[in-house]
Design a protein around this motif. Structure first.
Motif, mmCIF file in Angstrom:
data_model
loop_
_atom_site.group_PDB
_atom_site.id
_atom_site.type_symbol
_atom_site.label_atom_id
_atom_site.label_comp_id
_atom_site.label_asym_id
_atom_site.label_seq_id
_atom_site.Cartn_x
_atom_site.Cartn_y
_atom_site.Cartn_z
ATOM 1 N N PHE A 109 0.863 -1.291 0.092
ATOM 2 C CA PHE A 109 0.125 0.107 -0.054
ATOM 3 C C PHE A 109 0.562 1.355 -0.003
ATOM 4 O O PHE A 109 0.425 1.897 -0.696
ATOM 5 N N ILE A 110 1.919 1.008 1.151
ATOM 6 C CA ILE A 110 2.282 2.423 1.252
ATOM 7 C C ILE A 110 3.282 2.488 -0.505
ATOM 8 O O ILE A 110 3.472 3.485 -0.809
ATOM 9 N N ALA A 111 3.733 1.542 -1.283
ATOM 10 C CA ALA A 111 4.782 1.679 -2.016
ATOM 11 C C ALA A 111 3.263 2.083 -3.584
ATOM 12 O O ALA A 111 3.964 3.067 -3.932
ATOM 13 N N ARG A 112 2.465 2.104 -3.363
ATOM 14 C CA ARG A 112 1.324 2.477 -4.723
ATOM 15 C C ARG A 112 1.152 3.957 -3.975
ATOM 16 O O ARG A 112 1.034 5.178 -4.898
ATOM 17 N N LEU A 113 1.099 4.206 -3.022
ATOM 18 C CA LEU A 113 0.936 5.125 -2.427
ATOM 19 C C LEU A 113 1.650 6.557 -2.865
ATOM 20 O O LEU A 113 1.601 7.220 -3.504
ATOM 21 N N LEU A 114 3.019 6.414 -2.227
ATOM 22 C CA LEU A 114 4.311 6.809 -3.139
ATOM 23 C C LEU A 114 4.516 6.434 -4.640
ATOM 24 O O LEU A 114 4.673 7.876 -4.732
ATOM 25 N N VAL A 115 3.899 5.850 -5.344
ATOM 26 C CA VAL A 115 3.841 5.688 -6.940
ATOM 27 C C VAL A 115 2.614 6.828 -6.656
ATOM 28 O O VAL A 115 3.361 7.418 -7.792
ATOM 29 N N VAL A 116 1.916 7.040 -6.884
ATOM 30 C CA VAL A 116 1.008 8.192 -7.218
ATOM 31 C C VAL A 116 1.282 9.375 -6.734
ATOM 32 O O VAL A 116 1.022 10.195 -7.523
ATOM 33 N N ILE A 117 1.939 9.504 -5.322
ATOM 34 C CA ILE A 117 2.701 11.271 -5.373
ATOM 35 C C ILE A 117 3.761 11.481 -6.421
ATOM 36 O O ILE A 117 3.277 12.660 -6.461
ATOM 37 N N GLY A 118 4.296 10.249 -6.660
ATOM 38 C CA GLY A 118 5.391 10.625 -7.581
ATOM 39 C C GLY A 118 4.730 11.286 -9.124
ATOM 40 O O GLY A 118 5.277 12.038 -9.217
ATOM 41 N N ALA A 119 3.789 10.290 -9.545
ATOM 42 C CA ALA A 119 2.870 10.503 -10.425
ATOM 43 C C ALA A 119 2.130 12.213 -10.808
ATOM 44 O O ALA A 119 2.141 12.664 -11.096
ATOM 45 N N LEU A 120 1.990 12.109 -9.264
ATOM 46 C CA LEU A 120 0.628 13.403 -9.300
ATOM 47 C C LEU A 120 1.919 14.779 -10.045
ATOM 48 O O LEU A 120 1.889 15.602 -10.277
ATOM 49 N N ASN A 121 2.841 14.224 -8.845
ATOM 50 C CA ASN A 121 4.211 15.722 -9.032
ATOM 51 C C ASN A 121 4.923 15.598 -10.303
ATOM 52 O O ASN A 121 4.976 16.647 -10.420
ATOM 53 N N TRP A 122 4.690 14.589 -10.907
ATOM 54 C CA TRP A 122 5.363 14.649 -12.327
ATOM 55 C C TRP A 122 4.521 15.412 -13.052
ATOM 56 O O TRP A 122 4.746 15.883 -14.336
ATOM 57 N N GLY A 123 3.032 15.209 -12.626
ATOM 58 C CA GLY A 123 1.725 15.942 -13.682
ATOM 59 C C GLY A 123 1.895 17.355 -13.275
ATOM 60 O O GLY A 123 1.151 17.843 -14.374
ATOM 61 N N LEU A 124 2.230 17.653 -12.866
ATOM 62 C CA LEU A 124 2.291 18.934 -12.151
ATOM 63 C C LEU A 124 3.899 19.744 -12.584
ATOM 64 O O LEU A 124 3.371 20.712 -13.594
ATOM 65 N N ILE A 125 4.333 18.795 -12.220
ATOM 66 C CA ILE A 125 5.900 19.657 -13.200
ATOM 67 C C ILE A 125 5.974 19.864 -14.967
ATOM 68 O O ILE A 125 6.164 20.898 -14.999
ATOM 69 N N GLY A 126 5.445 19.061 -15.538
ATOM 70 C CA GLY A 126 4.428 18.424 -16.282
ATOM 71 C C GLY A 126 3.587 19.497 -17.454
ATOM 72 O O GLY A 126 3.602 20.364 -18.556
ATOM 73 N N THR A 157 14.092 9.640 -3.297
ATOM 74 C CA THR A 157 14.674 8.272 -2.964
ATOM 75 C C THR A 157 13.226 7.553 -2.737
ATOM 76 O O THR A 157 13.024 6.083 -3.754
ATOM 77 N N LEU A 158 13.132 7.426 -1.725
ATOM 78 C CA LEU A 158 11.116 6.446 -1.571
ATOM 79 C C LEU A 158 10.394 6.137 -3.259
ATOM 80 O O LEU A 158 10.487 4.944 -2.936
ATOM 81 N N VAL A 159 10.368 7.764 -3.728
ATOM 82 C CA VAL A 159 9.521 7.261 -4.262
ATOM 83 C C VAL A 159 10.288 6.772 -5.568
ATOM 84 O O VAL A 159 9.024 5.525 -5.890
ATOM 85 N N GLY A 160 10.758 7.220 -5.948
ATOM 86 C CA GLY A 160 12.497 6.115 -7.008
ATOM 87 C C GLY A 160 11.706 4.353 -6.416
ATOM 88 O O GLY A 160 11.564 3.414 -7.380
ATOM 89 N N ILE A 161 12.358 4.389 -4.471
ATOM 90 C CA ILE A 161 12.480 2.733 -4.630
ATOM 91 C C ILE A 161 10.731 2.113 -4.741
ATOM 92 O O ILE A 161 10.447 1.073 -5.183
ATOM 93 N N ALA A 162 10.289 3.143 -4.451
ATOM 94 C CA ALA A 162 8.150 2.140 -4.541
ATOM 95 C C ALA A 162 8.156 1.617 -5.802
ATOM 96 O O ALA A 162 7.625 1.280 -6.617
ATOM 97 N N GLY A 163 8.730 3.018 -6.688
ATOM 98 C CA GLY A 163 8.546 2.538 -8.224
ATOM 99 C C GLY A 163 9.157 1.457 -8.873
ATOM 100 O O GLY A 163 8.883 0.549 -9.279
#
Length: 63
Positions: A2-19, A43-49
């Protein structure tokens, strides 16, 4: 997982905002210019990916 999925979603949202807007939410919340906390979050987002890739590979093999 669950935590890995949550971090991946956070990372995806962050990249979406950047883009879309050029806005880095992680840097905004935890300090720009790659502060220690920002680096930890990235780093945690990368590990979650990587964990999601491994999970996807094992799930795909089971089906």
């Amino acid at each position: 997982m669950f935590i890995a999925r949550l971090l991946v979603v956070i990372g995806a949202l962050n990249w979406g905002l950047i883009g879309l807007f050029g806005f880095d939410l992680v840097a905004f919340l935890f300090g720009g210019q790659m502060s220690l906390i920002s680096r930890i979050v990235y780093t945690l987002v990368g590990i979650a990916g990587v964990a999601m890739i491994a999970d996807f590979a094992t799930t795909r093999q089971r089906t």
